[in-house]
Design a protein around this motif. Sequence first.
Motif, PDB file in Angstrom:
ATOM      1  N   MET A  69       0.859  -1.185   0.000  1.00  0.00           N
ATOM      2  CA  MET A  69       0.000   0.000   0.000  1.00  0.00           C
ATOM      3  C   MET A  69       0.892   1.231   0.000  1.00  0.00           C
ATOM      4  O   MET A  69       2.083   1.141   0.281  1.00  0.00           O
ATOM      5  N   THR A  70       0.284   2.357  -0.269  1.00  0.00           N
ATOM      6  CA  THR A  70       0.990   3.614  -0.071  1.00  0.00           C
ATOM      7  C   THR A  70       0.678   4.108   1.335  1.00  0.00           C
ATOM      8  O   THR A  70      -0.331   3.717   1.934  1.00  0.00           O
ATOM      9  N   LEU A  71       1.519   4.980   1.823  1.00  0.00           N
ATOM     10  CA  LEU A  71       1.249   5.590   3.123  1.00  0.00           C
ATOM     11  C   LEU A  71      -0.040   6.399   3.057  1.00  0.00           C
ATOM     12  O   LEU A  71      -0.821   6.410   4.006  1.00  0.00           O
ATOM     13  N   ALA A  72      -0.294   7.019   1.912  1.00  0.00           N
ATOM     14  CA  ALA A  72      -1.533   7.791   1.736  1.00  0.00           C
ATOM     15  C   ALA A  72      -2.763   6.889   1.886  1.00  0.00           C
ATOM     16  O   ALA A  72      -3.765   7.296   2.492  1.00  0.00           O
ATOM     17  N   GLU A  73      -2.686   5.672   1.361  1.00  0.00           N
ATOM     18  CA  GLU A  73      -3.813   4.738   1.500  1.00  0.00           C
ATOM     19  C   GLU A  73      -4.045   4.375   2.961  1.00  0.00           C
ATOM     20  O   GLU A  73      -5.194   4.331   3.417  1.00  0.00           O
ATOM     21  N   LEU A  74      -2.965   4.124   3.694  1.00  0.00           N
ATOM     22  CA  LEU A  74      -3.113   3.828   5.126  1.00  0.00           C
ATOM     23  C   LEU A  74      -3.690   5.018   5.874  1.00  0.00           C
ATOM     24  O   LEU A  74      -4.553   4.854   6.739  1.00  0.00           O
ATOM     25  N   MET A  75      -3.227   6.215   5.546  1.00  0.00           N
ATOM     26  CA  MET A  75      -3.768   7.412   6.196  1.00  0.00           C
ATOM     27  C   MET A  75      -5.244   7.606   5.877  1.00  0.00           C
ATOM     28  O   MET A  75      -6.014   8.030   6.744  1.00  0.00           O
ATOM     29  N   THR A  76      -5.649   7.263   4.662  1.00  0.00           N
ATOM     30  CA  THR A  76      -7.047   7.378   4.288  1.00  0.00           C
ATOM     31  C   THR A  76      -7.904   6.395   5.085  1.00  0.00           C
ATOM     32  O   THR A  76      -8.976   6.762   5.574  1.00  0.00           O
ATOM     33  N   ILE A  77      -7.413   5.176   5.226  1.00  0.00           N
ATOM     34  CA  ILE A  77      -8.143   4.189   6.048  1.00  0.00           C
ATOM     35  C   ILE A  77      -8.278   4.689   7.478  1.00  0.00           C
ATOM     36  O   ILE A  77      -9.328   4.534   8.109  1.00  0.00           O
ATOM     37  N   ALA A  78      -7.222   5.332   7.977  1.00  0.00           N
ATOM     38  CA  ALA A  78      -7.235   5.868   9.353  1.00  0.00           C
ATOM     39  C   ALA A  78      -8.040   7.161   9.466  1.00  0.00           C
ATOM     40  O   ALA A  78      -8.240   7.672  10.555  1.00  0.00           O
ATOM     41  N   LYS A  79      -8.472   7.702   8.315  1.00  0.00           N
ATOM     42  CA  LYS A  79      -9.194   8.975   8.265  1.00  0.00           C
ATOM     43  C   LYS A  79      -8.363  10.117   8.827  1.00  0.00           C
ATOM     44  O   LYS A  79      -8.849  10.964   9.573  1.00  0.00           O
ATOM     45  N   LEU A  80      -7.086  10.108   8.443  1.00  0.00           N
ATOM     46  CA  LEU A  80      -6.166  11.163   8.880  1.00  0.00           C
ATOM     47  C   LEU A  80      -5.779  12.030   7.694  1.00  0.00           C
ATOM     48  O   LEU A  80      -5.731  11.626   6.587  1.00  0.00           O
TER      49      LEU A  80
END
Length: 80
Positions: A69-80
Amino acid sequence: MPIASPKTHEPALVAFGAAVRAARRNGGVSQEELAHLSGIDRSYLGAIERGEQNAGLLHLVRIADALNMTLAELMTIAKL
């Protein structure tokens, strides 16, 4: 003003950790395997997943890469 301890369970850390845990489980990857793939200690990864550790940028990128994944995808899942 005192500086907060990195193990303060800040909402952003908890949200990011939950996103990592969800992505890891959805990918069928154990915590130990993810730690190995990302080159970090398993106990440190566990602390990240619990929202206890404020991980550095390189660790976050390595975790995302290991999850394909990209870090952006993880941040999106975290709603950050």
